[in-house]
Write a protein that holds these residues in place. Structure first.
Motif, PDB file in Angstrom:
ATOM      1  N   HIS A 153       0.955  -1.189  -0.066  1.00  0.00           N
ATOM      2  CA  HIS A 153      -0.016   0.025  -0.012  1.00  0.00           C
ATOM      3  C   HIS A 153       0.863   1.302   0.008  1.00  0.00           C
ATOM      4  O   HIS A 153       0.552   2.343  -0.717  1.00  0.00           O
ATOM      5  N   GLY A 154       1.903   1.192   0.646  1.00  0.00           N
ATOM      6  CA  GLY A 154       2.840   2.266   0.999  1.00  0.00           C
ATOM      7  C   GLY A 154       3.439   2.511  -0.542  1.00  0.00           C
ATOM      8  O   GLY A 154       3.525   3.764  -1.124  1.00  0.00           O
ATOM      9  N   ARG A 155       3.855   1.538  -1.200  1.00  0.00           N
ATOM     10  CA  ARG A 155       4.631   1.508  -2.529  1.00  0.00           C
ATOM     11  C   ARG A 155       3.619   2.148  -3.464  1.00  0.00           C
ATOM     12  O   ARG A 155       3.832   3.007  -4.409  1.00  0.00           O
ATOM     13  N   ARG A 156       2.346   1.845  -3.477  1.00  0.00           N
ATOM     14  CA  ARG A 156       1.316   2.391  -4.390  1.00  0.00           C
ATOM     15  C   ARG A 156       0.848   3.529  -4.242  1.00  0.00           C
ATOM     16  O   ARG A 156       0.597   4.359  -4.991  1.00  0.00           O
ATOM     17  N   LEU A 157       0.876   4.153  -2.746  1.00  0.00           N
ATOM     18  CA  LEU A 157       0.812   5.524  -2.579  1.00  0.00           C
ATOM     19  C   LEU A 157       1.633   6.455  -2.945  1.00  0.00           C
ATOM     20  O   LEU A 157       1.525   7.528  -3.538  1.00  0.00           O
ATOM     21  N   LEU A 158       3.000   5.997  -2.936  1.00  0.00           N
ATOM     22  CA  LEU A 158       4.085   6.812  -3.396  1.00  0.00           C
ATOM     23  C   LEU A 158       4.191   6.901  -4.908  1.00  0.00           C
ATOM     24  O   LEU A 158       4.728   7.781  -5.613  1.00  0.00           O
ATOM     25  N   ARG A 159       3.628   5.710  -5.507  1.00  0.00           N
ATOM     26  CA  ARG A 159       3.726   5.566  -7.167  1.00  0.00           C
ATOM     27  C   ARG A 159       2.563   6.826  -7.692  1.00  0.00           C
ATOM     28  O   ARG A 159       3.012   7.311  -8.618  1.00  0.00           O
ATOM     29  N   ARG A 160       1.619   6.830  -7.075  1.00  0.00           N
ATOM     30  CA  ARG A 160       0.382   7.529  -7.621  1.00  0.00           C
ATOM     31  C   ARG A 160       0.789   9.280  -7.362  1.00  0.00           C
ATOM     32  O   ARG A 160       0.115  10.124  -7.711  1.00  0.00           O
ATOM     33  N   ALA A 161       1.718   9.369  -6.292  1.00  0.00           N
ATOM     34  CA  ALA A 161       1.839  10.790  -6.171  1.00  0.00           C
ATOM     35  C   ALA A 161       2.485  11.492  -7.150  1.00  0.00           C
ATOM     36  O   ALA A 161       3.527  11.119  -7.860  1.00  0.00           O
ATOM     37  N   GLU A 162       2.004  12.753  -7.541  1.00  0.00           N
ATOM     38  CA  GLU A 162       2.491  13.482  -8.979  1.00  0.00           C
ATOM     39  C   GLU A 162       3.291  14.774  -8.496  1.00  0.00           C
ATOM     40  O   GLU A 162       3.643  15.376  -9.454  1.00  0.00           O
ATOM     41  N   ASN A 163       3.250  15.076  -7.096  1.00  0.00           N
ATOM     42  CA  ASN A 163       4.128  16.126  -6.899  1.00  0.00           C
ATOM     43  C   ASN A 163       5.925  15.548  -6.747  1.00  0.00           C
ATOM     44  O   ASN A 163       5.820  14.300  -6.731  1.00  0.00           O
ATOM     45  N   PRO A 170       7.647  12.711  -0.512  1.00  0.00           N
ATOM     46  CA  PRO A 170       8.687  11.826   0.373  1.00  0.00           C
ATOM     47  C   PRO A 170       9.833  11.217  -0.428  1.00  0.00           C
ATOM     48  O   PRO A 170       9.529  10.709  -1.822  1.00  0.00           O
ATOM     49  N   GLY A 171      11.095  11.118   0.049  1.00  0.00           N
ATOM     50  CA  GLY A 171      12.088  10.559  -0.682  1.00  0.00           C
ATOM     51  C   GLY A 171      12.379   9.142  -0.400  1.00  0.00           C
ATOM     52  O   GLY A 171      11.579   8.484   0.046  1.00  0.00           O
ATOM     53  N   GLU A 172      13.531   8.713  -0.937  1.00  0.00           N
ATOM     54  CA  GLU A 172      13.866   7.356  -0.849  1.00  0.00           C
ATOM     55  C   GLU A 172      13.854   6.758   0.468  1.00  0.00           C
ATOM     56  O   GLU A 172      13.595   5.660   0.629  1.00  0.00           O
ATOM     57  N   ASP A 173      14.516   7.634   1.464  1.00  0.00           N
ATOM     58  CA  ASP A 173      14.494   7.163   2.716  1.00  0.00           C
ATOM     59  C   ASP A 173      13.047   6.575   3.442  1.00  0.00           C
ATOM     60  O   ASP A 173      13.077   5.746   4.297  1.00  0.00           O
ATOM     61  N   ILE A 174      12.020   7.414   3.052  1.00  0.00           N
ATOM     62  CA  ILE A 174      10.647   7.060   3.352  1.00  0.00           C
ATOM     63  C   ILE A 174      10.208   5.861   2.772  1.00  0.00           C
ATOM     64  O   ILE A 174       9.616   5.011   3.342  1.00  0.00           O
ATOM     65  N   GLY A 175      10.598   5.629   1.544  1.00  0.00           N
ATOM     66  CA  GLY A 175      10.408   4.477   0.682  1.00  0.00           C
ATOM     67  C   GLY A 175      10.938   3.161   1.320  1.00  0.00           C
ATOM     68  O   GLY A 175      10.219   2.302   1.349  1.00  0.00           O
ATOM     69  N   ARG A 176      12.230   3.481   1.948  1.00  0.00           N
ATOM     70  CA  ARG A 176      12.720   2.139   2.473  1.00  0.00           C
ATOM     71  C   ARG A 176      12.027   1.700   3.831  1.00  0.00           C
ATOM     72  O   ARG A 176      11.926   0.765   4.168  1.00  0.00           O
ATOM     73  N   ASP A 230      -7.483  20.902 -16.695  1.00  0.00           N
ATOM     74  CA  ASP A 230      -8.616  20.092 -17.173  1.00  0.00           C
ATOM     75  C   ASP A 230      -9.365  19.573 -16.150  1.00  0.00           C
ATOM     76  O   ASP A 230     -10.210  18.514 -16.377  1.00  0.00           O
ATOM     77  N   LYS A 231      -9.380  20.078 -14.693  1.00  0.00           N
ATOM     78  CA  LYS A 231     -10.095  19.409 -13.849  1.00  0.00           C
ATOM     79  C   LYS A 231      -9.967  18.178 -13.518  1.00  0.00           C
ATOM     80  O   LYS A 231     -10.881  17.411 -12.942  1.00  0.00           O
ATOM     81  N   ARG A 232      -8.682  17.499 -13.881  1.00  0.00           N
ATOM     82  CA  ARG A 232      -8.298  16.343 -13.867  1.00  0.00           C
ATOM     83  C   ARG A 232      -8.183  15.981 -12.139  1.00  0.00           C
ATOM     84  O   ARG A 232      -7.377  16.725 -11.613  1.00  0.00           O
ATOM     85  N   HIS A 233      -8.384  14.725 -11.655  1.00  0.00           N
ATOM     86  CA  HIS A 233      -8.125  14.428 -10.545  1.00  0.00           C
ATOM     87  C   HIS A 233      -6.410  14.176 -10.186  1.00  0.00           C
ATOM     88  O   HIS A 233      -5.848  13.707 -11.068  1.00  0.00           O
ATOM     89  N   ARG A 234      -5.977  14.761  -9.354  1.00  0.00           N
ATOM     90  CA  ARG A 234      -4.635  14.692  -8.833  1.00  0.00           C
ATOM     91  C   ARG A 234      -4.211  14.186  -7.667  1.00  0.00           C
ATOM     92  O   ARG A 234      -4.929  14.986  -6.624  1.00  0.00           O
ATOM     93  N   CYS A 235      -3.046  13.543  -7.509  1.00  0.00           N
ATOM     94  CA  CYS A 235      -2.663  13.140  -5.923  1.00  0.00           C
ATOM     95  C   CYS A 235      -1.470  13.450  -5.620  1.00  0.00           C
ATOM     96  O   CYS A 235      -0.633  13.535  -6.744  1.00  0.00           O
ATOM     97  N   GLU A 236      -1.221  14.072  -4.580  1.00  0.00           N
ATOM     98  CA  GLU A 236      -0.083  14.646  -4.098  1.00  0.00           C
ATOM     99  C   GLU A 236       0.312  13.928  -2.634  1.00  0.00           C
ATOM    100  O   GLU A 236      -0.613  13.784  -1.859  1.00  0.00           O
ATOM    101  N   VAL A 237       1.397  13.813  -2.259  1.00  0.00           N
ATOM    102  CA  VAL A 237       1.845  13.085  -1.072  1.00  0.00           C
ATOM    103  C   VAL A 237       2.741  13.848  -0.329  1.00  0.00           C
ATOM    104  O   VAL A 237       3.795  14.259  -0.943  1.00  0.00           O
ATOM    105  N   TYR A 238       2.584  14.079   0.800  1.00  0.00           N
ATOM    106  CA  TYR A 238       3.747  14.988   1.677  1.00  0.00           C
ATOM    107  C   TYR A 238       3.880  14.089   3.016  1.00  0.00           C
ATOM    108  O   TYR A 238       3.176  13.346   3.541  1.00  0.00           O
ATOM    109  N   VAL A 239       5.177  14.411   3.451  1.00  0.00           N
ATOM    110  CA  VAL A 239       5.573  13.876   4.917  1.00  0.00           C
ATOM    111  C   VAL A 239       4.984  14.357   5.886  1.00  0.00           C
ATOM    112  O   VAL A 239       4.918  13.618   7.076  1.00  0.00           O
TER     113      VAL A 239
END
Length: 257
Positions: A153-163, A170-176, A230-239
């Protein structure tokens, strides 16, 4: 009569200390169980590594002053495995005093239950529910975690983040760190159906809280919005929550300005 899973007995509400650790919880069960010596040593040994636990009423029957309850005690282990003990509580013995029995196998607990002078459980009284974890911490835990494919779930969350990383991703340290996540909870922290004069625009903020192997907690904050050309849905993830809310405010100003 048979009572449902959600039924809370006096036993359940008074016998579980608020800040009991997983090991203290196990010791309390073993002390009062009449047959604790029958439990396999391997089972007890595995529970020494427990990080969290949950106790819940599995089934019950009350009739003419006699009662019988079966409790499911589940521990989450350091190796991400789970181990369950089944506790049978009844007052059908001499003097109608409460008696406690522990079993490592649900079927064994069912056999013991069938020997009591009370009707057997009906299928409706047996309910499967998610395991909610009670952490052994000094303060009241903020989250109720459910074991799941949390690392994925964590990997998928980071993959869909567009920021980008420069924009707070979040950086690679969070991914680890997320590779050791074995339980998580998702909570909506903020939601707006639309901005004034622009009903199609929306903001939502979600906290993704993760429980890691070492017992620590990690939260990531997901902003979902449609403030795009274009009013498209966007996902961003923050620490941090502060960074996520600041991003939401910045985008809201961009629209209103």
């Amino acid at each position: 009569m048979s009572v449902p899973y959600e039924y809370e007995t006096a036993y359940e509400s008074t016998q579980s200390p608020a800040h009991e650790s997983p090991q203290e919880h196990l010791e309390r069960l073993l002390r009062r169980a009449m047959n604790s010596f029958d439990l396999p040593d391997e089972t007890i040994g595995r529970l020494e590594s427990a990080l969290a636990y949950d106790s819940s009423l599995h089934s019950a029957h009350h009739s003419a002053g006699l009662h019988r309850e079966t409790y499911r005690h589940t521990w989450l282990l350091a190796d991400a495995g789970a181990l369950t003990l089944w506790e049978l509580v009844h007052n059908t013995g001499p003097g109608s005093h409460a008696q406690y029995e522990l079993y490592a196998d649900e079927e064994e607990a069912g056999v013991a239950t069938s020997r009591l002078p009370l009707p057997p459980d009906t299928p409706a009284s047996v309910c499967e529910q998610p395991t909610v974890l009670q952490l052994s911490v000094e303060d009241e835990p903020r989250h109720s975690y459910v074991p799941d494919d949390s690392a994925d779930h964590g990997r998928r969350l980071l993959r869909r983040a567009e920021n980008t990383a420069d924009a707070g991703r979040p950086g690679e340290d969070i991914g680890r760190l997320l590779r050791s996540a074995f339980a998580h909870q998702i909570t909506q922290a903020f939601g707006r159906p639309g901005l004034a004069g622009e009903a199609r625009l929306s903001f939502s903020l979600y906290e993704h809280a993760f429980l890691l192997f070492d017992g620590s907690e990690l939260s990531l904050w997901e902003v979902e919005h449609t403030v795009t050309p274009d009013k498209r849905h966007r996902c961003e993830v923050y620490v941090t929550e502060e960074a996520a809310r600041a991003a939401m405010e910045q985008r809201a100003k961009r629209v209103s300005g």
